[in-house]
Enzyme design. Structure first.
Site, short mmCIF file in Angstrom:
data_model
loop_
_atom_site.label_atom_id
_atom_site.label_comp_id
_atom_site.label_asym_id
_atom_site.label_seq_id
_atom_site.Cartn_x
_atom_site.Cartn_y
_atom_site.Cartn_z
N HIS A 108 -0.77 -0.27 -9.80
CA HIS A 108 -1.45 -1.24 -8.92
C HIS A 108 -1.91 -2.46 -9.72
O HIS A 108 -3.10 -2.80 -9.73
CB HIS A 108 -2.64 -0.57 -8.20
CG HIS A 108 -2.98 -1.23 -6.90
ND1 HIS A 108 -3.36 -0.53 -5.78
CD2 HIS A 108 -3.02 -2.54 -6.54
CE1 HIS A 108 -3.61 -1.39 -4.79
NE2 HIS A 108 -3.42 -2.61 -5.23
N GLU B 199 -2.71 7.34 -4.91
CA GLU B 199 -2.97 6.69 -6.20
C GLU B 199 -4.42 6.79 -6.67
O GLU B 199 -4.68 6.72 -7.88
CB GLU B 199 -2.55 5.21 -6.15
CG GLU B 199 -3.44 4.34 -5.28
CD GLU B 199 -2.98 2.87 -5.27
OE1 GLU B 199 -1.79 2.62 -5.11
OE2 GLU B 199 -3.85 2.00 -5.44
N ASP C 261 4.38 -0.33 -7.12
CA ASP C 261 3.11 -0.69 -7.74
C ASP C 261 1.97 0.07 -7.08
O ASP C 261 0.83 0.00 -7.53
CB ASP C 261 2.87 -2.20 -7.59
CG ASP C 261 1.64 -2.66 -8.36
OD1 ASP C 261 1.52 -2.29 -9.55
OD2 ASP C 261 0.77 -3.36 -7.78
N ARG D 119 0.86 -1.18 0.00
CA ARG D 119 0.00 0.00 0.00
C ARG D 119 0.90 1.23 0.00
O ARG D 119 1.90 1.28 0.71
CB ARG D 119 -0.93 0.03 1.22
CG ARG D 119 -2.11 -0.93 1.16
CD ARG D 119 -3.12 -0.54 0.07
NE ARG D 119 -4.27 -1.44 0.00
CZ ARG D 119 -4.36 -2.51 -0.80
NH1 ARG D 119 -3.35 -2.82 -1.60
NH2 ARG D 119 -5.45 -3.25 -0.81
P1 NAI Z 1 -1.21 -11.17 4.94
O1 NAI Z 1 -2.27 -10.68 5.88
O2 NAI Z 1 -1.16 -12.62 4.58
O3 NAI Z 1 0.24 -10.79 5.51
C1 NAI Z 1 0.53 -9.53 6.08
C2 NAI Z 1 1.69 -9.72 7.03
O4 NAI Z 1 2.03 -8.44 7.54
C3 NAI Z 1 1.35 -10.61 8.23
O5 NAI Z 1 2.33 -11.61 8.40
C4 NAI Z 1 1.33 -9.63 9.40
O6 NAI Z 1 1.75 -10.22 10.64
C5 NAI Z 1 2.31 -8.59 8.92
N1 NAI Z 1 2.16 -7.33 9.63
C6 NAI Z 1 1.03 -6.74 10.06
N2 NAI Z 1 1.31 -5.60 10.71
C7 NAI Z 1 2.66 -5.47 10.67
C8 NAI Z 1 3.55 -4.50 11.17
N3 NAI Z 1 3.12 -3.45 11.88
N4 NAI Z 1 4.87 -4.67 10.96
C9 NAI Z 1 5.33 -5.76 10.28
N5 NAI Z 1 4.52 -6.72 9.79
C10 NAI Z 1 3.20 -6.57 9.97
O7 NAI Z 1 -1.37 -10.26 3.66
P2 NAI Z 1 -0.89 -10.64 2.16
O8 NAI Z 1 -1.97 -11.37 1.48
O9 NAI Z 1 0.47 -11.20 2.22
O10 NAI Z 1 -0.83 -9.20 1.50
C11 NAI Z 1 0.13 -8.24 1.91
C12 NAI Z 1 -0.32 -6.88 1.41
O11 NAI Z 1 -0.21 -6.86 -0.02
C13 NAI Z 1 -1.78 -6.55 1.69
O12 NAI Z 1 -1.93 -5.92 2.92
C14 NAI Z 1 -2.17 -5.64 0.56
O13 NAI Z 1 -2.07 -4.32 1.03
C15 NAI Z 1 -1.13 -5.90 -0.51
N6 NAI Z 1 -1.68 -6.40 -1.76
C16 NAI Z 1 -1.39 -5.70 -2.90
C17 NAI Z 1 -1.84 -6.16 -4.12
C18 NAI Z 1 -1.50 -5.44 -5.38
O14 NAI Z 1 -2.11 -5.70 -6.43
N7 NAI Z 1 -0.54 -4.54 -5.37
C19 NAI Z 1 -2.68 -7.35 -4.21
C20 NAI Z 1 -2.88 -8.02 -2.95
C21 NAI Z 1 -2.40 -7.55 -1.78
#
Ligand code: NAI
Length: 335
Positions: free
Chosen positions: A293, A261, A256, A232
Site C-alpha cells: 500500500h 492487508e 498494492d 482497495r
Molecule cells: P475518485 O473518487 O476521484 O474516483 C473514483 C471513481 O470510481 C469515480 O469516477 C466513480 O464514479 C467511480 N466509481 C464509483 N463506484 C463505481 C462502480 N460501482 N463501478 C465503477 N466505477 C465506480 O477516487 P480517486 O481519487 O481516483 O481514487 C480511486 C481509489 O484509489 C480510491 O477509492 C482509493 O481506494 C484508492 N487509493 C489508493 C491509494 C494507495 O496508496 N494505494 C491512494 C489513494 C487512493
C-alpha cells in the site's frame, strides 16, 4: 495550542506534520498504535484525532473517543471504508478526509507495477545482483497496441488512462459516472472483462464494488490478462485471483492492496509466521508483484496530505465550514 492524537504515526508522516501543524496552532501527540476501541483511550485530553487506512473507526471506537471529548476525526487519506460515518454523526464527531493529494503518484505506481510485470524487471533486479546476466525467462510483452480496461475513471483512473495512452495502449473504461470528451471509450463491465489485456482498478470500495473481480469475472476475462490493483484489496476475490494465477488464466498481477492487508501491511513482519495462506501463495508466484500500500508514498503526496489534514483540523477548531467534511448521506454508498 490544540492537541490532537495522531494514530498509526510513521516517521515519514512527521516530516510535514511537524513543519505545518505549529503554525495552525496544533500540537501533535504521535501514537504508534492503530485506532480501535481500546486505543481510543490514548486520545484523552484531545478534541481531535487523526487516523489512516489501517485504523478502525467503528461504532465502539467512536463511542470511546466521544466519551473522552473527541469531537473531530481527520483522515489522512481519501478512502473512508474503515470509518462508520453514521456512527460518527450519532456520537457528535465530525469526520474530515483528504479527497485528493496526488492522483498522479497513485497512477504512476499502477503504471510502475504494470511495466515491471510486463518487462520482468523485478526478476532482472534480483538476478543481476547475483551476477546472473542470463535472459532466460525474462521475455516480456510490448504494451503498445494492447487494450487496458480501466475500472473507475475518477482522479487517479483518469491519470492512469492518460499515461496508458502515452505508451500507445488502447484505453477502454467502465465507470458509473463516465467523463466524456477525454478520448476514453466507455463500455459495459462484461465487455471490459472480455476485451482487456490489462485490467486496472481505480474505483472505491463500496457494497457495490466488493469482490467486483469475482470468480465469475475471472471466467469472463481474456487468457493471460494482467490485473493491477492500487485501489482497495476487497475489490478482488483474492482466493479466486490465486486460483486463476495458478491455472494460468491470469498472466500477472500487480497488487498494492490486499483484502486482509491490515494484519500485515505497513509493518515489518519478516520474522513472524504468516498465517494468511492466500497471501503467502500469491507472494510466492513469479508473476505476482505485491507492494505494501505504497502507491500514495511520494514526497509530493505526503506534503499535500499534511497540508489538507492540518487545514481540515484548523477549520474544525475555528468553526469554519470545510468541503472535506464527510456526511452520512454523501457517504452512504461509499463504504
Ligand atoms: P475518485 O473518487 O476521484 O474516483 C473514483 C471513481 O470510481 C469515480 O469516477 C466513480 O464514479 C467511480 N466509481 C464509483 N463506484 C463505481 C462502480 N460501482 N463501478 C465503477 N466505477 C465506480 O477516487 P480517486 O481519487 O481516483 O481514487 C480511486 C481509489 O484509489 C480510491 O477509492 C482509493 O481506494 C484508492 N487509493 C489508493 C491509494 C494507495 O496508496 N494505494 C491512494 C489513494 C487512493
Amino acid at each position: 495550542m490544540e492537541q490532537i492524537a495522531f494514530y498509526d504515526a510513521k516517521p515519514y508522516d512527521k516530516i510535514w506534520f511537524d513543519a505545518l501543524a505549529p503554525a495552525a496552532g496544533i500540537s501533535i501527540r504521535y501514537l504508534e498504535n492503530r485506532l480501535d476501541k481500546e486505543t481510543a483511550l490514548l486520545a484523552h485530553g484531545c478534541r481531535a484525532a487523526c487516523m489512516f487506512v489501517s485504523d478502525t473507526a467503528d461504532e465502539p471506537a467512536l463511542r470511546a473517543l466521544s466519551a473522552l471529548g473527541v469531537e473531530a476525526l481527520a483522515l489522512r487519506c481519501a478512502g473512508y471504508n474503515n470509518v462508520d460515518i453514521s456512527a460518527a454523526e450519532r456520537n457528535h464527531i465530525a469526520v474530515y478526509r483528504v479527497p485528493a493529494y496526488s492522483p498522479s503518484s497513485v497512477a504512476q505506481h499502477a503504471l510502475a507495477l504494470l511495466l515491471t510485470l510486463a518487462r520482468r524487471t523485478h526478476k532482472a533486479f534480483t538476478r543481476t545482483r547475483e551476477r546472473n546476466f542470463s535472459l532466460e525467462g525474462l521475455t516480456g510483452i510490448d504494451l503498445e497496441g494492447m487494450t487496458v480496461g480501466v475500472i473507475g475513471t475518477g482522479k487517479v483512473g483518469l491519470k492512469f488512462c492518460q499515461m496508458c495512452m502515452g505508451i500507445g495502449m488502447k484505453v477502454i473504461a467502465y465507470d458509473i459516472n463516465p467523463i466524456w470528451g477525454m478520448g476514453i471509450e466507455y463500455v459495459r463491465m462484461d465487455e471490459l472483462l472480455r476485451r482487456s489485456d490489462v485490467i486496472s482498478l481505480h474505483c472505491p470500495l463500496t457494497p457495490q464494488t466488493y469482490h467486483m473481480i469475482s470468480r465469475s469475472a475471472f471466467h469472463a476475462v481474456k487468457d493471460g490478462v494482467y490485473i493491477i490493483n492500487t485501489s482497495r484489496g476487497a475489490l478482488i476475490d483474492s482466493q479466486a485471483l490465486l486460483d486463476n494465477i495458478k491455472s494460468g488464466k491470469v498472466g500477472a498481477a500487480g497488487l498494492d492492496v490486499y483484502e486482509e492487508e491490515t494484519d500485515y501491511f505497513y509493518e515489518d513482519v519478516s520474522s513472524k509466521v504468516m498465517s494468511d495462506d492466500t497471501l503467502n501463495l500469491l507472494l510466492s508466484q513469479p508473476n505476482v508483484l505485491v507492494t505494501g500500500h505504497q502507491a500514495f508514498l511520494t514526497d509530493q503526496a505526503l506534503r499535500a496530505i499534511a497540508e489538507t489534514t492540518v487545514d481540515n483540523l484548523r477549520c474544525f477548531f475555528e468553526g469554519v465550514k470545510s468541503p472535506n467534511r464527510l456526511r452520512p448521506a454523501a457517504s452512504a454508498a461509499a463504504l
